[in-house]
Each structure stands twice: as structure tokens, then as C-alpha cells.
Design an enzyme around this catalytic site. Structure first.
Site, short mmCIF file in Angstrom:
data_model
loop_
_atom_site.label_atom_id
_atom_site.label_comp_id
_atom_site.label_asym_id
_atom_site.label_seq_id
_atom_site.Cartn_x
_atom_site.Cartn_y
_atom_site.Cartn_z
N HIS A 203 0.73 -1.28 0.10
CA HIS A 203 0.24 0.07 -0.07
C HIS A 203 0.75 1.38 0.08
CE1 HIS A 203 -3.87 -1.70 -0.61
NE2 HIS A 203 -3.49 -2.63 0.14
N ARG A 310 -11.78 2.59 -3.53
CA ARG A 310 -11.35 1.69 -2.47
C ARG A 310 -12.06 2.58 -1.18
NH1 ARG A 310 -5.92 0.83 -5.08
NH2 ARG A 310 -5.68 -1.37 -5.28
N ARG A 347 -16.22 -0.08 -4.70
CA ARG A 347 -15.83 -1.55 -3.99
C ARG A 347 -16.28 -1.27 -2.54
NH1 ARG A 347 -10.16 -3.82 -4.09
NH2 ARG A 347 -9.37 -2.43 -2.16
N ASN A 471 -3.35 -7.52 -7.85
CA ASN A 471 -2.39 -7.43 -6.77
C ASN A 471 -2.50 -8.95 -5.77
OD1 ASN A 471 -2.02 -5.10 -7.80
ND2 ASN A 471 -3.12 -4.04 -6.19
N ASP A 472 -3.67 -9.00 -5.64
CA ASP A 472 -4.16 -10.03 -4.66
C ASP A 472 -4.13 -11.63 -5.56
OD1 ASP A 472 -4.45 -9.43 -2.05
OD2 ASP A 472 -6.23 -8.36 -2.87
N ARG A 482 2.13 -10.42 -0.85
CA ARG A 482 2.50 -9.36 -1.44
C ARG A 482 3.17 -8.29 -0.89
NH1 ARG A 482 -3.78 -6.86 -2.37
NH2 ARG A 482 -2.82 -4.54 -2.63
N CYS A 519 -8.21 -4.03 -12.71
CA CYS A 519 -7.76 -2.94 -11.60
C CYS A 519 -6.55 -3.15 -10.61
CB CYS A 519 -9.14 -2.53 -10.87
SG CYS A 519 -9.38 -3.87 -9.58
C1 PEP Z 1 -6.18 -6.15 -6.32
O1 PEP Z 1 -5.99 -6.88 -5.44
O2 PEP Z 1 -5.61 -6.25 -7.31
C2 PEP Z 1 -6.69 -4.81 -5.93
C3 PEP Z 1 -7.24 -4.04 -6.81
O3 PEP Z 1 -7.31 -4.59 -4.62
P1 PEP Z 1 -6.25 -4.01 -3.47
O4 PEP Z 1 -5.05 -3.92 -4.21
O5 PEP Z 1 -6.81 -2.93 -2.66
O6 PEP Z 1 -6.20 -5.23 -2.44
MG MG Z 2 -7.25 -6.70 -3.63
#
Ligand code: PEP
Ligand code: MG
Length: 591
Positions: A203, A310, A347, A471-472, A482, A519
Site C-alpha cells: 500500500h 477503495r 468497491r 495484486n491479490d 504481496r 484494476c
Molecule cells: C487487487 O488486489 O488487485 C486490488 C485492486 O485490490 P487491493 O490492492 O485494494 O487489494
Molecule cells: Mg485486492
């Protein structure tokens, strides 16, 4: 213009290599941000000097009171009275007579230094309150912990080391930076962020990209190698940090910085041009936002709407309080109205994992595996009153603009159906109350857990759209945390398994005739955006600041080259070679 920090004795230049996480070059003095884990010394004190220890304690209490009051006033000015309530609680904790009296008695009894005695007493109180079931007392634990840290920092002469204390332009050097750490950071004061922990999707990085400042992460021990006020160059393109640069290094970075600046100007000069490939195929670049303050860039960079809002960001501004329905409604409405005529994909709350919130998660205890734990939709389906409050606020706000709702961390059809069911119940309640909302609101699912990706076919029958959270998805597919720098080299989006699943989800959505966007950070990475578009993603959602560069890149791509890119990538198995193919495609066009 690069500036030399005041530095009378030229220290040795050090080069530290990390992960290039947010582009840009910055140079300035370091602000070493220390989190928990203060080294509290313990030493005996002569009888005659004990009153001096108490004097130092009183000084520290006064300084702490002043800092908290200043912080409270600043937060009231920026965010309003409600957001500042936490500091009133901190002031109360600061004045707790039991804590103060027991510390003083301990100094006289044990004849030890004040820092040690205060730390021991504060820890005892924290342990005591932590064991109590009562929510009120549990909340006091974090107040006491926060205040105790401040007092200790003041006694140890480390009072500058919290993000709210930054008053000039600094490179933030930290072990890690969490979303709540940054809540009090004055925007404009951070010129770059470098962290020991993390990788490209942590983050701290997402925040740097939205602030348009460079970030280098995964530096392992930079926060221990770099001293407060050291001159630092951060190269967010190459993932390099240079501490105490020589004049020669400074001059060479000045040249690099100038040529990057020239390219950036070229990219920005095309911001108004249509989002069409060189053979006329339209593409959509939308924006990931954290709050209403990001909407200006959505318009400025001509984003095709907000692909990811978010909502947890507004909760994370104050981890001690949960915004009520009216507060959330006001916030969502303002953001949604500001984004018009574009649409916003809102979201629902993705709390948990590395987005910890003391008030929401009070009573849940610490989890050994937070990323695999009580997070996002799992939280909402168990804490229905909080979910209901948020859904009511979003639905009510939908009457003021163009909104879609999206659920995070869906892992099964059952979970999706439960979430949709609850949304339908909440909508029915509003309707019965005669409250206006968009009755045809589109509902979609994040695809960020492998089980959801594999069952895309099933989920597609119950969704208006998908948004792939890479990302996840990458973290869960490869079992690579991550945010863990030790295994950051294993976080490999070019792993063929990841590329197969991305293609599967996009193709399934196409076949089922629902919209699919991406995203996660890959959508805003120039190496991956052309591939995702070529696979058929209807929209790529990214931090607004990178939209101009992505538009520049895709406007220089054509269907033949993009199809060729897909076949090259999918006929290769070596992640490094795949990355080279992707990088070359982008580099040839980003000139
Ligand atoms: C992701 O996981 O790619 C995502 C966009 O959500 P976040 O980064 O907020 O977990
Ligand atoms: Mg995510």
C-alpha cells in the site's frame, strides 16, 4: 531541479538496490520514520539524580500534550471535528493519574532511568486492558500504546520521527508504511517513499503512485543504514537508492531527471487525444481512487471514469471510529457527483489483511495469517450491521451520479449470492422507506482469488461485470505474500500459470458477454497494459497519474502488433523471457 542537502562533512556514498515500485526521481534529506520497537535503555540512577528523571518525565508530558493538541487542531482544519476525536482520547490517556503516579513511584523504588520505568508501567497497563472483554477498555489499549510511544520518543529525543511531524520536503525512509500511518501525512511533504518491506503492490506503493512520487521498496535494511537528514536520491525507475551522493552522481541524476522530465511533458501534451490505437480501436483507461481528492486528476488526465473506488480509505483516515451512514453517504455522494459525467465503480469495504482498523476489527484478536483471514467480504458477511450501513450509504449516493457496486475477495458463488442477497434486502428497505436510489445498479465481483478465477463461468451468470484484482490474484495463486520483501522475487506476474488464468477470466467474461476490467497494479504497468488490452479487457483501471503514459503507449500500438504480442507471450514459458518481450514492446513505443 535537484538540490544538495546541507552536508558539511561529505559522508561515504552508498548505493542500495531494491524494487522499482513507483516511477520518478527525487532527491532530498531523509526522514527516518521509526515505527514500534523502540530500543528503551535501562540504567541505574543515583538517588540524588532521581528528581531530575522526574523533571525529564514532566518535560516529555508537556511536549507530548503540545504535539497532540497541534495535531488535533491540524486535523480539525483538514478533516473536521469528528476525525479529530481520537486526539481527545489521547489527551485523556496522557493525563491518566494512575499511569503517571505509578511511573514516578517506580523510579524512586527501583532507582532506574525514567524511560525504562515508564515503559514497564505502560506495558503493564496495556497487558491489563488487553485482557478485558469490554470493548471500551480494549479501545483504550491503542490510545495508551500510541501516547506511550509519543512520550517515549520525546524522552529519547526521537520526537521528530512520526509522519505528522514532517514539516518540509523529505524522502520518507521506513521499515514499512501502512495506510493508517499516512493518514496524518501532509501531502506535498513526502517527495519519495522508500521502505525495507514490501513489493510492487504494497500500500505504500499504491499511495506513492497516486501522489505521483517515486517509491523503492524491498530494501531490507535501508531504514537502519540511512540516518535522519542524510541526503538521498531515489530512483523509482531503476529501484535504486543512493545515500550521500557525490557531486558526480548528483550531476548525472540531474541529467537523467531532465530527460525524464522532457518525456513526461511529451506524454502530457497528448492528454486530450482520443483513446484509440493507431489503427482506430478504442480503449478505456479508468482510474483507481481513494477519495474525493483524487477526482480532480480523473478529469485532468481524461480517465474513462473510476474503475475502482477503495472505500476502506475513508475508514482508514481514523482507525478508532467507524463512520456512520450519514457520514459515508455525504462522502460517497460528493465523490460520485464530482466524477460526473463519468461512472464510479464503488468497491465495498476491503478491511483486514494489511488494512487494519482498530474500531472495525475490535474484538477479533490478532490473526496469524491476516491476508488469508477475516478480510473484505468475509468481514462484511459476518458483520452485517456494518455492511448494511455501507450498502445503504452507497445506494443512497447512487441517486446522485452513475454508480456500479463491486464486492471484493469473492471466493465462491455462494459468497457472491449472499452478498447480492443482502444488497437486495437493503435496497428493498430503502424502497419501503421511499428513499431514492438507482434501482438498476450494476453489480460486479472482483476476481482476485484463484477459486473465483477458476469458477469465472459460474460467477459470470450472476454478475454484470468482473474486475480482476491482479495484486491479490498473483499473491494467492503463487502463495507469495504481496508485502513480504524476502520473497518479493517470487511475486512473478509472468509466471505462465498467472497468464493462463488472466486469459481464462477475460475470455470467459467475453463469452458470457459481461464487461471485464483489470484494476490491480498490472493494469497501470506499461509492460502489462498492452497485453491485458490485447487479451480483451474492456477497461484498465490505474492510478490517475499513469493514465497519460498508458494512453501514449496504446496510441502507438496496433491490432497486428498486439495480436503478435499475445502469441509471443503465450508460446514462451520462461517468466524472464516473457517479461523481456513485454518490456521491449513498451520501450519501443515509450520514446
Ligand atoms: C487487487 O488486489 O488487485 C486490488 C485492486 O485490490 P487491493 O490492492 O485494494 O487489494
Ligand atoms: Mg485486492
Amino acid at each position: 531541479m535537484l538540490q544538495t542537502a546541507p552536508n558539511t562533512i561529505q559522508k561515504q556514498e552508498i548505493l542500495i538496490r531494491g524494487i522499482a515500485a513507483a516511477p520518478g526521481i527525487a532527491q532530498g534529506p531523509a526522514f527516518v520514520f521509526l515505527q514500534d520497537g523502540l530500543d528503551v535503555p535501562c540504567y541505574p540512577v543515583e538517588e540524588a539524580a532521581l528528581s531530575g528523571e522526574i523533571g525529564r518525565f514532566e518535560q516529555a508530558l508537556l511536549a507530548t500534550r503540545k504535539q497532540i493538541s497541534l495535531l488535533r487542531d491540524a486535523v480539525i482544519e483538514r478533516l473536521g471535528q469528528g476525525e479529530a476525536a481520537i486526539f481527545d482520547a489521547h489527551l485523556l490517556a496522557l493525563e491518566d493519574p494512575a499511569l503517571i503516579d505509578e511511573t514516578i513511584q517506580t523510579v524512586y523504588k527501583k532507582k532506574l532511568n525514567i524511560e525504562h520505568c515508564f515503559h514497564a508501567v505502560a506495558e503493564k497497563y496495556i497487558a491489563f486492558f488487553s485482557k478485558l472483554e469490554d470493548e471500551y477498555f480494549k479501545e483504550r489499549v491503542s490510545d495508551i500504546r500510541d501516547v506511550a510511544q509519543r512520550i517515549l520518543r520525546n524522552m529519547l529525543g526521537l520526537s521528530k520521527c512520526t509522519l505528522s511531524a514532517i514539516t518540509d520536503r523529505r524522502v520518507i525512509v521506513a521499515e514499512d508504511v501502512t495506510p493508517s500511518d499516512t493518514a496524518t501525512l501532509e501531502i506535498g511533504h513526502a517527495i519519495a517513499i522508500i521502505t525495507d518491506a514490501g513489493n510492487r503492490t504494497s500500500h505504500a506503493v499504491i499511495m506513492s503512485r497516486s501522489l505521483r512520487i517515486p517509491a523503492v521498496v524491498g530494501l531490507i535494511s535501508a531504514s537502519h543504514q540511512i540516518e535522519h537528514d542524510d541526503a538521498v536520491i531515489v530512483d523509482g525507475y531503476e529501484g535504486l537508492v543512493i545515500v550521500n551522493p557525490t557531486d558526480e552522481t548528483l550531476a548525472s541524476y540531474e541529467r537523467i531527471s531532465r530527460s525524464r522530465g522532457d518525456f513526461q511533458r511529451k506524454v502530457l501534451s497528448e492528454v486530450e487525444l482520443p483513446s484509440l490505437t493507431s489503427d482506430g480501436v478504442p480503449f478505456r483507461l479508468s482510474a483507481n481512487v481513494n477519495g474525493v481528492e483524487d477526482i480532480e486528476s480523473v478529469h485532468k488526465y481524461r480517465a474513462g471514469g473510476v474503475g475502482l473506488f477503495r472505500t476502506e480509505s475513508i475508514f482508514l483516515k481514523n482507525s478508532q471510529q467507524v463512520p456512520d451512514e450519514e457520514t459515508q453517504f455525504d462522502y460517497y455522494r460528493a465523490l460520485i457527483a464530482a466524477a460526473l459525467p463519468d461512472r464510479v465503480i464503488v468497491r465495498t469495504l476491503d478491511i483486514g489483511g494489511d488494512k487494519q482498523h482498530s474500531a472495525l476489527l475490535a474484538g477479533t484478536g490478532s490473526e496469524p495469517n491476516p491476508f488469508m483471514g477475516f478480510r473484505a467480504i468475509r468481514y462484511c458477511l459476518e458483520r452485517k450491521p456494518d455492511f448494511r450501513t455501507q450498502l445503504r450509504a452507497i445506494l443512497r449516493a447512487s441517486a446522485y451520479g452513475r454508480v456500479k457496486i463491486m464486492f471484493p475477495m469473492i471466493s465462491s458463488l455462494d459468497e457472491l449470492l449472499q452478498a447480492k442477497d443482502f444488497l437486495a434486502q437493503t435496497a428493498a428497505e430503502l424502497k419501503a422507506e421511499g428513499v431514492a436510489f438507482d434501482e438498476n445498479i450494476a453489480v460486479g465481483s472482483m476476481i482476485e482469488i484463484p477459486s473465483a478465477a477458476v469458477s469465472a463461468e459460474l460467477l459470470a451468470d450472476h454478475c454484470d461485470f468482473f474486475s480482476i484484482g491482479t495484486n491479490d490474484l498473483v499473491q494467492y495463486m503463487l502463495a507469495v505474500d504481496r508485502g513480504n520483501e524476502r520473497i518479493a522475487h517470487l511475486y512473478e506476474p509472468c509466471n505462465p500459470a498467472v497468464l493462463q488464468i488472466l486469459r481464462h477470466v477475460i475470455q470467459t467474461a467475453k463469452r458470457k458477454k459481461i464487461d471485464v476490467s483489470v484494476c490491480g497494479e498490472l493494469a497501470g504497468d506499461s509492460a502489462f497494459a498492452p497485453l491485458l488490452f490485447a487479451l480483451g479487457a474492456d477497461s484498465l483501471s490505474m492510478t490517475p497519474a499513469v493514465i497519460p503514459e498508458m494512453r501514449y503507449l496504446l496510441r502507438r500500438s496496433n491490432s497486428t502488433d498486439l495480436n503478435e504480442l499475445v502469441s509471443q507471450v503465450y508460446s514462451e514459458h520462461d517468466p524472464k523471457k516473457i517479461y523481456q518481450i513485454l518490456r521491449r514492446f513498451a520501450n519501443e513505443r515509450l520514446v
